[in-house]
Design a protein around this motif. Structure first.
Motif, mmCIF file in Angstrom:
data_model
loop_
_atom_site.group_PDB
_atom_site.id
_atom_site.type_symbol
_atom_site.label_atom_id
_atom_site.label_comp_id
_atom_site.label_asym_id
_atom_site.label_seq_id
_atom_site.Cartn_x
_atom_site.Cartn_y
_atom_site.Cartn_z
ATOM 1 N N VAL A 1 6.058 3.847 12.784
ATOM 2 C CA VAL A 1 5.977 2.788 11.709
ATOM 3 C C VAL A 1 5.069 1.516 12.198
ATOM 4 C CG1 VAL A 1 7.294 0.886 10.751
ATOM 5 C CG2 VAL A 1 8.328 3.361 11.109
ATOM 6 N N LEU A 2 4.240 1.209 11.092
ATOM 7 C CA LEU A 2 3.316 0.012 11.236
ATOM 8 C C LEU A 2 3.835 -1.130 10.568
ATOM 9 C CD1 LEU A 2 0.782 -1.298 12.002
ATOM 10 C CD2 LEU A 2 -0.518 -0.338 10.223
ATOM 11 N N ALA A 3 4.267 -2.150 11.122
ATOM 12 C CA ALA A 3 5.047 -3.146 10.581
ATOM 13 C C ALA A 3 4.267 -4.264 10.291
ATOM 14 C CB ALA A 3 6.227 -3.634 11.433
ATOM 15 N N ILE A 4 4.098 -5.007 9.319
ATOM 16 C CA ILE A 4 3.039 -6.145 9.033
ATOM 17 C C ILE A 4 3.869 -7.335 8.417
ATOM 18 C CG2 ILE A 4 1.200 -6.794 7.712
ATOM 19 C CD1 ILE A 4 0.005 -4.013 8.134
ATOM 20 N N HIS B 1 4.549 5.474 8.176
ATOM 21 C CA HIS B 1 5.103 4.431 7.389
ATOM 22 C C HIS B 1 4.331 2.959 7.474
ATOM 23 C CE1 HIS B 1 8.553 6.982 6.579
ATOM 24 N NE2 HIS B 1 8.273 7.389 7.955
ATOM 25 N N LEU B 2 4.035 2.284 6.390
ATOM 26 C CA LEU B 2 3.558 0.910 6.350
ATOM 27 C C LEU B 2 4.561 0.258 5.672
ATOM 28 C CD1 LEU B 2 0.971 -0.898 7.003
ATOM 29 C CD2 LEU B 2 0.379 -0.263 4.776
ATOM 30 N N VAL B 3 5.349 -0.619 6.550
ATOM 31 C CA VAL B 3 6.067 -1.541 5.986
ATOM 32 C C VAL B 3 5.691 -3.196 5.950
ATOM 33 C CG1 VAL B 3 7.841 -0.172 6.257
ATOM 34 C CG2 VAL B 3 7.637 -1.862 8.101
ATOM 35 N N VAL B 4 5.697 -3.803 4.974
ATOM 36 C CA VAL B 4 5.242 -5.240 4.895
ATOM 37 C C VAL B 4 6.259 -6.297 4.462
ATOM 38 C CG1 VAL B 4 3.304 -6.594 3.842
ATOM 39 C CG2 VAL B 4 3.217 -4.102 4.052
ATOM 40 N N ALA B 5 6.157 -7.380 5.066
ATOM 41 C CA ALA B 5 6.952 -8.743 4.772
ATOM 42 C C ALA B 5 5.952 -9.761 4.386
ATOM 43 C CB ALA B 5 7.999 -9.089 5.744
ATOM 44 N N LEU C 1 -2.260 -1.202 -1.002
ATOM 45 C CA LEU C 1 -2.178 0.082 -1.799
ATOM 46 C C LEU C 1 -3.023 1.156 -1.577
ATOM 47 C CD1 LEU C 1 -0.917 -1.436 -5.209
ATOM 48 C CD2 LEU C 1 0.295 -0.713 -3.304
ATOM 49 N N GLU C 2 -4.389 0.909 -0.988
ATOM 50 C CA GLU C 2 -5.209 1.844 -0.678
ATOM 51 C C GLU C 2 -4.860 2.882 0.556
ATOM 52 O OE1 GLU C 2 -8.586 0.720 2.389
ATOM 53 O OE2 GLU C 2 -8.389 -1.203 0.989
ATOM 54 N N TRP C 3 -3.623 2.415 1.043
ATOM 55 C CA TRP C 3 -3.345 3.382 2.105
ATOM 56 C C TRP C 3 -2.069 4.438 1.594
ATOM 57 C CZ3 TRP C 3 -4.511 -1.547 3.742
ATOM 58 C CH2 TRP C 3 -5.918 -1.639 4.540
ATOM 59 N N GLU C 4 -1.735 3.964 0.283
ATOM 60 C CA GLU C 4 -0.668 4.911 -0.126
ATOM 61 C C GLU C 4 -0.749 6.372 -0.077
ATOM 62 O OE1 GLU C 4 2.616 2.550 -3.012
ATOM 63 O OE2 GLU C 4 0.513 3.180 -4.018
ATOM 64 N N ASN C 5 -2.033 6.896 -0.224
ATOM 65 C CA ASN C 5 -2.292 8.204 -0.192
ATOM 66 C C ASN C 5 -2.099 9.010 1.424
ATOM 67 O OD1 ASN C 5 -4.363 6.879 0.849
ATOM 68 N ND2 ASN C 5 -6.091 8.375 -0.341
ATOM 69 N N ARG C 6 -1.934 7.939 2.340
ATOM 70 C CA ARG C 6 -1.976 8.242 3.709
ATOM 71 C C ARG C 6 -0.611 8.197 4.159
ATOM 72 N NH1 ARG C 6 -6.736 6.316 7.472
ATOM 73 N NH2 ARG C 6 -7.312 4.906 5.610
ATOM 74 N N LEU C 7 -0.097 6.943 3.752
ATOM 75 C CA LEU C 7 1.289 6.602 4.328
ATOM 76 C C LEU C 7 2.278 6.179 3.301
ATOM 77 C CD1 LEU C 7 -0.500 3.689 6.563
ATOM 78 C CD2 LEU C 7 0.465 5.850 7.462
#
Ligand SMILES: Nc1ncnc2c1ncn2[C@@H]1O[C@H](COP(=O)(O)OP(=O)(O)O)[C@@H](O)[C@H]1O
Ligand SMILES: CC(C)(COP(=O)(O)O)[C@@H](O)C(=O)NCCC(=O)O
Ligand SMILES: [K+]
Length: 244
Positions: free
Chosen positions: A2-5, A49-53, A64-70
């Motif tokens: 998971v990549l948390a941002i 996974h990419l999760v953002v707060a 959104l550009e990473w939505e096809n990969r993650l």
């Protein structure tokens, strides 16, 4: 993985997690978002996974550009939470504060918890032992105090944060350092004292960019963890995957 941002009002913090384990932290300015994420993904081929707060100005579209990969998830008030939100205006509660409250609930079960996040602003959040989020307080952060004194006066210089050498400030510089640093430390100690009058037992978590600077000046027993918001993001995401 998971990549948390965490998009704050000053900087972006990112962390790579494998299950419960934090592997690496990255801190950067919003302008470098694209480049930094690409760098992180290149280094961690198993990222799923990419999760953002975000409480900052960055547009959702930037991710959104990473939505096809993650699998990309933005935390919001619609997410399932491990606490009951008693805030009178739950939809205006900062997502960062919501995530901190969730992290404290999940990581310190069945305790009264006070979370202090010393970032652009200092936020205080209280979740009681019955997992009810009560709210807290918002005040200006350390750097914001230095900038405010300079921006709203004719004569005060813009200084960088520094340990006051004189409690009784004997110059303009020392008066500013004493006022801001001692003032914030007294503020935090005062809030802790006031909570202690209503709750006989509670744990205190200190986080945010000024964690280390402030932790050594506070007499109370606290968990000082500058990565607590990132860890909370990961915990809340794992909770979401188990409860959706
Ligand atoms: N390189 C840095 N740039 C900006 N602020 C910093 C830096 N290092 C430490 N700080 C401190 O961090 C605080 C901001 O914390 P941070 O957690 O980055 O805020 P936010 O989460 O609101 O973006 C400031 O008050 C400042 O004193
Ligand atoms: C209070 C904050 C500006 C703190 O932001 P930060 O210091 O983490 O950058 C943020 O949590 C926010 O925008 N809150 C909305 C108002 C509220 O929480 O009630
Ligand atoms: K904050």
């Amino acid at each position: 993985m998971v990549l948390a941002i965490d998009v704050g009002n000053t900087r972006i913090k990112a962390a790579v997690f494998e299950e419960d384990t934090l592997l690496e932290v990255f801190v950067f300015q919003p302008e470098l978002l694209q480049k930094e994420i690409e760098k992180i993904l290149k280094k961690n081929k198993n990222m799923a996974h990419l999760v953002v707060a975000s409480v900052g100005k960055i547009d959702k579209k930037a991710f959104l550009e990473w939505e096809n990969r993650l699998i990309v998830h933005f935390f919001s008030h619609q997410d399932v939470l491990p606490f009951q939100n008693l805030y009178a205006t739950p939809t205006t509660l900062g997502v960062d504060r919501m995530v901190l409250a969730a992290g404290a609930t999940l990581l310190y079960p069945k305790k009264n918890r006070l979370i202090i996040d010393a970032g652009t602003c200092v936020t205080y959040d209280f979740v009681d032992a019955d997992d009810q989020y009560r709210g807290g307080a918002i005040s200006p952060g350390l750097r914001l105090r230095y900038e405010s004194l300079h921006n709203f006066t004719a004569k005060l210089p813009l200084l960088v944060v520094e340990k006051p050498s004189h409690f009784i400030g004997n110059s303009t510089h020392q008066s500013i350092h004493s006022g801001i640093v001692n003032g914030l430390v007294y503020e935090i100690a005062g809030f802790i004292d006031e909570y202690a009058q209503s709750f006989s037992n509670f744990i205190i978590i200190l986080t945010g960019g000024d964690t280390d600077f402030l932790a050594k000046r506070l007499k109370n027993t606290i968990f000082a963890n500058s990565n607590f918001l990132l860890e909370s993001l990961n915990q809340l995401y794992l909770y979401k995957l188990n409860n959706d």
